[in-house]
Write an enzyme that holds these catalytic residues in place. Structure first.
Site: not given
Ligand code: GAL
Ligand code: ZN
Length: 727
Positions: A142, A306
């Site tokens: 990210e 994700e």
């Molecule tokens: C995203 C990040 C992950 C994790 C997730 C949920 O923004 O890429 O590493 O932190 O949020 O907490």
């Protein structure tokens, strides 16, 4: 669609890994992403690499039939690197250095850091680039997340000056284009230019209150930082690509943007990928982010590296609600239907330590499979059932929504009604109102090929260059239908206003000029008669009074008549109705000014939205005109959701757009896919109770006899669609 999870083998002993992989197999996992925060384990000191633990994970997964996605760990530079090179640390807009002890504590411009990132990326490429068990690579994690997209270190300042010098050639040219004479800001040399300090990123804090910086400087800084992230990413891409032909990408943050122009940055990566955490409790359709994702690489399939996996504890804020039963499955299938080809839940199993301790996951800390796990299994089975249909078809839409990062940035730099009006929210509203009416839309950049679309919507295209204006005119002249939202063409690419009438350079296309503008705050709304949609509306966020392009109408003593049939005055068109009877001559004064070249077929603008109350009663805010073979409509204000939907549907109808043959409504979505002689509709019910849809169009009278591709049932019209379910 490949389905899977992210996973942290660096937190795990072998026996735990084996037990979790067994559960992954049961859940239907096909791919696992690893390594994005594991630099200290991969390279515990400079040049000493330890891949054994990751090899072991890749191997155990492969033995279970699961492919690996390996990440570069550059979101977390380890202690040894930071101690040796403290100059790589990120400096925020207040001049505060982000210390070691969290994540994303680095400057993406710093050459030393880029060199170390290239080193580790290259080592990973060499190790896994040709390994058949590894299917793809993710760069960093990210980029620019957590307000780290705008570094203020001395390396960034120096690089910004060099970048400006290359773009402008001379500081005199920069002074001219930025209008630095205002407030005596003229520079004598590039070395006098500093970084703007007041942020526009979410989560960043103002450095100095009530300090107003040059908007041209600020927009260039946005572009510079976005470009610097792009170079940072490409340094790693090159290092990986030297060893592999497999897809290399990074995970963006979708319509949360992180102030990176993804149209530019992902052009150099193999696939667009992003992360999304929609609430699975609010019944919203969350379809805009998918439409945006589809548009980043011109309709190519995209990935969700994700995706939310549940609720409970959370990194920031106060925790997250658990999804409604079925909502996770529904949203994963929705992604697949919109064009997503790989989706990984974040994450498979939670852990006890660190800033994300006990964070939501498919499995909680005790590792016992419960409803989210079983729902994952069911989703995996559904994906197998849908695979053939999804392989042979692709989303097919006739509407495009234009989206632009310069516009997004410029409206953050000088907001017009904060926080009520947000450009991205506005684009999403338009998308979702169409979706709920059974009309799918793509979201595409200003530079996209529009020729395949019947209707193009430009929600408030604030910053436009002349080439874009010309392309839109060509599109409409050739038969396209264009709707523009308020605030159109107010700025040039230098983030300067114009000294001509709004929408600048487009008044000939729309046949109207903006006569007066103001924000719409709570309590200052105006009621509007929407002729095209046959309903009344309430103005929202911003209001622009219109006048015919061919004459100047002074709002204070306007001759425009109210919509109730009061006498018309020369120079105006009747506000009621949108079409003149054949053969009608436009009244004197609405003919195009001599010398303006308009395509054959062009007619004067017709006002289709008229204010009903306040001192503006009778004055126009919406217009339409035939321009060449197409139609150009200008919406001078935001509208409440119901009226917005009615207007969009009416305009889509005029443009000949085909809507889904069912009567939909709030929190319902119909996605259309075609290909290889097949046609499929996917109907989603995001509500908390089952719905039965009614047939909306006459074509439907040819008795609908549908088969549900998931269950094989003959379901006539649609049968009931369960709460948080789909057909
Ligand atoms: C995203 C990040 C992950 C994790 C997730 C949920 O923004 O890429 O590493 O932190 O949020 O907490
Ligand atoms: Zn920096």
């Amino acid at each position: 669609m490949i389905y899977g999870v992210s996973w942290y083998p660096e937190h795990r002993e072998r026996a735990q890994m084996e037990a979790e992989i067994d559960l992954m197999v049961q859940a239907g996992v096909q791919a696992v992403r690893m390594g994005e925060f594991a630099w200290c384990r991969l390279e515990p000191c400079e040049g000493v690499f330890h891949f054994e633990w990751l090899d072991e994970a890749v191997d155990l997964l492969a033995n279970a039939g699961i492919q690996s996605i390996v990440c570069t760990p550059t979101a977390c530079p380890p202690a040894w690197l930071v101690m040796r090179h403290p100059e790589i640390l990120y400096v925020d807009n207040r001049g505060v250095t982000r210390p070691f002890g969290g994540r994303r504590h680095y400057c993406y411009t710093n050459e030393t850091y880029r060199r170390h990132c290239a080193r580790i990326a290259s080592a990973i490429g060499a190790r896994y680039g040709r390994d058949p068990r590894v299917m793809a690579f993710q760069i960093d994690n990210e980029p620019a997340q957590e307000a780290t997209g705008r570094c203020h270190c001395s390396a960034c300042e120096a690089a910004f000056r060099t970048w400006l010098a290359a773009r402008y050639g001379s500081v005199a040219e920069l002074n001219r284009r930025w209008g630095t004479i205002f407030w005596s800001q003229e520079y004598d040399g590039f070395d006098q230019i500093g970084l703007p300090v007041n942020p526009i990123e979410p989560d960043a804090m103002p450095a100095i209150r009530a300090y107003y910086e040059n908007p041209s400087l600020r927009l260039e800084y946005e572009r510079f930082c976005s470009e610097s992230q792009h170079v940072f990413q490409n340094v790693q891409r090159d290092a990986l690509k030297a060893h592999t032909d497999k897809p290399v990408t990074t995970n963006g943050t979708g319509v949360a943007t992180n102030s990176i122009d993804y149209y530019i940055s992902f052009a150099d990566l193999d696939v667009y990928a992003f992360d999304a955490y929609p609430s699975l409790r609010d019944g919203r359709i969350s379809a805009f982010m998918h439409a945006h994702a589809r548009g980043v690489k011109a309709g190519a399939p995209y990935w969700l590296l994700e995706f939310v996996s549940g609720g409970g504890h959370r990194l920031s804020g106060s925790g997250r609600l658990q999804p409604f039963p079925g909502a996770m499955r529904q949203s994963v299938l929705q992604a697949a239907v919109h064009g997503c080809e790989l989706l990984l839940h974040f994450q498979f199993r939670t852990f006890p330590m660190g800033a994300e301790q006990l964070n939501y996951a498919i499995l909680d800390q005790d590792g016992i499979p419960r409803r989210r796990f079983h729902e994952m299994r069911r989703t995996a089975d559904d994906l197998v059932r849908l695979a053939d249909l999804l392989d042979r078809t692709a989303p097919a839409n006739e509407v495009a929504i234009l989206f632009d990062y310069d516009t997004h940035w410029a409206l953050r730099i000088k907001p017009v009604n904060e926080p009520a009006f947000d450009y991205i929210d506005w684009c999403g509203r338009i998308h979702d109102r169409l979706a709920e009416a059974g009309i799918g839309a793509d979201v595409v950049p200003f530079s996209a090929d529009l020729s395949g679309y019947r209707l193009v919507i430009a929600p408030s295209p604030f910053v436009m260059d002349e080439a874009v204006k010309t392309r839109l005119k060509t599109y409409v002249a050739g038969g396209g239908h264009l709707l523009s939202g308020f605030l159109a063409a107010a700025k040039n690419p230098d983030n300067l206003g114009f000294q001509t009438s709004l929408p600048c350079g487009l008044t000939d296309l729309f046949g109207v000029r903006v006569a007066e503008v103001e924000p719409v705050f709570a309590g200052t709304e105006t009621r509007i008669a929407l002729k095209t949609a046959g309903c009344d509306a309430t103005s929202r966020w911003w209001l622009e009074m219109l006048e015919p392009e061919t004459e100047v109408v002074h709002v204070a003593n306007s001759t425009l008549s109210p919509p109730d049939g009061a006498p018309q005055t020369a120079g105006t068109k009747p506000p009621a109705g949108t079409e003149l009877p054949a053969g009608t001559e436009p009244p004197e004064g609405t003919k195009p000014l001599a010398g303006t070249e308009l395509p054959a077929g062009t007619e004067p603008a017709v006002f289709t939205g008229i204010c009903l109350d306040t001192f503006r009663a009778g004055l126009p805010v919406l217009s339409e005109r035939r321009y060449g073979r197409g139609l150009a409509a200008y919406l001078g204000t935001g509208l409440d959701d119901a009226a917005l939907q009615a207007w969009l549907v009416a305009m889509a109808d005029k443009a000949g757009v085909h809507a889904a043959p069912w009567r939909l409504g709030p929190d319902l979505e119909a996605v259309h896919r075609t290909g290889n002689g097949r046609e499929a509709w996917f109907l989603f019910n995001f509500r908390k109770e089952a719905v039965c849809l009614e047939i909306a169009t006459t074509t439907a009278e040819q008795a609908f006899d549908q088969v549900d591709a998931l269950t094989g049932e003959r379901i006539g019209n649609t049968g009931p669609i369960p709460a948080n379910g789909l057909r």
